[in-house]
Each structure stands twice: as structure tokens, then as C-alpha cells.
Write a protein that holds these residues in place. Structure first.
Motif, PDB file in Angstrom:
ATOM      1  N   SER A  59       0.806  -1.222   0.000  1.00 21.58           N
ATOM      2  CA  SER A  59       0.000   0.000   0.000  1.00 21.58           C
ATOM      3  C   SER A  59       0.840   1.274   0.000  1.00 21.58           C
ATOM      4  O   SER A  59       0.304   2.362  -0.178  1.00 21.58           O
ATOM      5  N   GLU A  61       2.854   4.180  -1.359  1.00 18.65           N
ATOM      6  CA  GLU A  61       2.979   4.807  -2.676  1.00 18.65           C
ATOM      7  C   GLU A  61       2.991   6.322  -2.528  1.00 18.65           C
ATOM      8  O   GLU A  61       2.778   6.863  -1.451  1.00 18.65           O
ATOM      9  N   PHE A  63       1.062   9.764  -3.702  1.00 17.46           N
ATOM     10  CA  PHE A  63      -0.246  10.136  -4.239  1.00 17.46           C
ATOM     11  C   PHE A  63      -0.525  11.607  -3.979  1.00 17.46           C
ATOM     12  O   PHE A  63       0.042  12.208  -3.072  1.00 17.46           O
ATOM     13  N   ARG A  65      -2.932  14.405  -2.699  1.00 17.00           N
ATOM     14  CA  ARG A  65      -3.999  14.421  -1.709  1.00 17.00           C
ATOM     15  C   ARG A  65      -4.874  15.664  -1.825  1.00 17.00           C
ATOM     16  O   ARG A  65      -6.080  15.577  -1.776  1.00 17.00           O
ATOM     17  N   TYR A  74       1.569  16.444  -2.533  1.00 13.79           N
ATOM     18  CA  TYR A  74       1.862  15.038  -2.767  1.00 13.79           C
ATOM     19  C   TYR A  74       2.324  14.429  -1.462  1.00 13.79           C
ATOM     20  O   TYR A  74       3.032  15.057  -0.686  1.00 13.79           O
ATOM     21  N   ARG A  79      -1.477   3.809   1.523  1.00 13.48           N
ATOM     22  CA  ARG A  79      -2.752   4.148   0.869  1.00 13.48           C
ATOM     23  C   ARG A  79      -3.874   3.530   1.704  1.00 13.48           C
ATOM     24  O   ARG A  79      -3.880   2.348   1.994  1.00 13.48           O
ATOM     25  N   TYR A  80      -4.815   4.351   2.098  1.00 11.47           N
ATOM     26  CA  TYR A  80      -5.945   3.892   2.880  1.00 11.47           C
ATOM     27  C   TYR A  80      -7.087   3.496   1.959  1.00 11.47           C
ATOM     28  O   TYR A  80      -7.165   3.932   0.823  1.00 11.47           O
ATOM     29  N   THR A  81      -8.005   2.700   2.463  1.00  7.52           N
ATOM     30  CA  THR A  81      -9.163   2.301   1.683  1.00  7.52           C
ATOM     31  C   THR A  81      -9.983   3.533   1.356  1.00  7.52           C
ATOM     32  O   THR A  81     -10.240   4.365   2.202  1.00  7.52           O
ATOM     33  N   SER A  82     -10.398   3.624   0.124  1.00  9.83           N
ATOM     34  CA  SER A  82     -11.220   4.743  -0.311  1.00  9.83           C
ATOM     35  C   SER A  82     -12.681   4.310  -0.340  1.00  9.83           C
ATOM     36  O   SER A  82     -13.007   3.243  -0.840  1.00  9.83           O
ATOM     37  N   LEU A  87      -9.983   1.028  -2.932  1.00 11.20           N
ATOM     38  CA  LEU A  87      -8.590   0.634  -3.055  1.00 11.20           C
ATOM     39  C   LEU A  87      -8.207  -0.340  -1.948  1.00 11.20           C
ATOM     40  O   LEU A  87      -8.915  -0.489  -0.959  1.00 11.20           O
ATOM     41  N   GLY A  91      -3.072  -0.126   3.987  1.00  5.89           N
ATOM     42  CA  GLY A  91      -2.571   0.992   4.769  1.00  5.89           C
ATOM     43  C   GLY A  91      -3.440   1.363   5.947  1.00  5.89           C
ATOM     44  O   GLY A  91      -3.074   2.222   6.740  1.00  5.89           O
TER      45      GLY A  91
END
Length: 172
Positions: A59, A61, A63, A65, A74, A79-82, A87, A91
Motif C-alpha cells: 500500500s 505509494e 499520491f 492528496r 503530494y 494508501r488507505y481504503t477509499s 482501493l 494501509g
């Protein structure tokens, strides 16, 4: 006293005020500069023993925000669940690994038990403490990679700006 006259200065200043960079090109430079940081965080999580499922490591990466007109941010990290995109949720537990909660214990799973609220349910004995959380992997990774990452970012942005200026007819 020396007198001189500069011709075209007003036009040059106007052209520079109108000068903009393509966001996609900026994204490429930032992405390239941050890839080393992404790799550093992944290596530090793996070195700390958090490679059992790989979901957290996968997770990590870079990105974007936030975006507010001309400014955007950036981030490099998990990465957390959206709720929109669905996703990977690897994370979602990263903050627990970074900061921890408290020392945990696990029950004897061979006996079908679980440890809840300090009591064993359905287990004869506890297997003992679980490893403490990995305090500061992201901060450690940042401190290790920051000088190199800044160099890559500055070089990339300078190259991008110079390329765009040359394409617009400026002399460097």
C-alpha cells in the motif's frame, strides 16, 4: 556615470508572469523523486518484520492528496481504503504500526481461544506478548532518504523549467 537602456524588459517580465508548467510534467518529476522514498519505507517495514501479508508494504505509494487552485500536495505513505474507489486497505493499520496502541497478547489458537479485555476465552494458556509496534518507520525512512530525494526533486524541476523556458524562446 554610465547610462544604458534595456529593451524588451517589460515584455520579458510579462512572458515570465504568464509562464506555467504542465501539471502532468510536474507529477512525473515528483513521482520519480518520491520512488526512492517509497522503496525506503517498504524496505524498513520489511526489515522490521511486517511482511507477513504484504498488504501494508504493497500500500506504500506516492499520491496527490489536496488541490487548491495552483497548489497541490503530494504524499508518500500508506494508501488507505477509499470509500469511492475501493482501493486496497493495506494501509488502514499503518498508524497502529507507526504509533502503536499498547502491548498486545495472543491466545493459544490451537485451543481455539481468543484474548479479549485481558482474559483468555476458550484457551488454556496465552502464547505471550506480540512484538511491539514499529515506532517511527516512516519518520526513519524520511530522515534516511530526505537529502537524496531533495536532490532528485531539485534536479528534475530545474531540468523541467529549463526545458520549458527554452521551448518558449528564452535564453538560459
Amino acid at each position: 556615470m554610465i547610462d544604458f537602456k534595456i529593451e524588451g524588459l517589460n515584455e520579458t517580465i510579462k512572458d515570465l508572469k504568464d509562464f506555467t508548467l504542465n501539471q502532468a510534467d510536474i507529477y512525473k518529476v515528483v513521482s520519480k523523486a518520491s520512488q526512492g522514498m517509497v522503496n525506503q519505507i517498504k524496505q524498513n517495514y520489511i526489515a522490521a518484520g511486517h511482511d507477513k501479508t504484504g498488504a501494508l508494504v504493497d500500500s506504500i505509494e506516492m499520491f496527490k492528496r489536496k488541490e487548491d487552485g495552483k497548489f497541490f500536495s503530494y504524499y508518500v505513505g500508506p494508501r488507505y481504503t477509499s470509500s469511492k474507489g475501493g482501493l486496497s486497505g493495506g494501509g488502514n493499520a499503518a498508524h497502529l504500526l507507526e504509533y502503536g496502541t499498547k502491548m498486545r497478547y495472543s491466545a493459544n489458537k490451537n485451543s481455539g481461544g481468543a484474548r479479549i479485555g485481558g482474559k483468555n476465552y476458550g484457551a488454556k494458556i496465552s502464547r505471550g506478548q506480540i512484538l511491539p509496534p514499529t515506532i517511527g518507520v516512516i519518520r526513519k525512512s524520511y530522515d534516511e532518504f530526505k537529502p537524496k530525494g531533495e536532490d532528485v526533486l531539485m534536479t528534475g524541476m530545474n531540468d523541467l523549467i529549463n526545458k520549458e523556458l527554452l521551448e518558449k524562446g528564452f535564453t538560459i
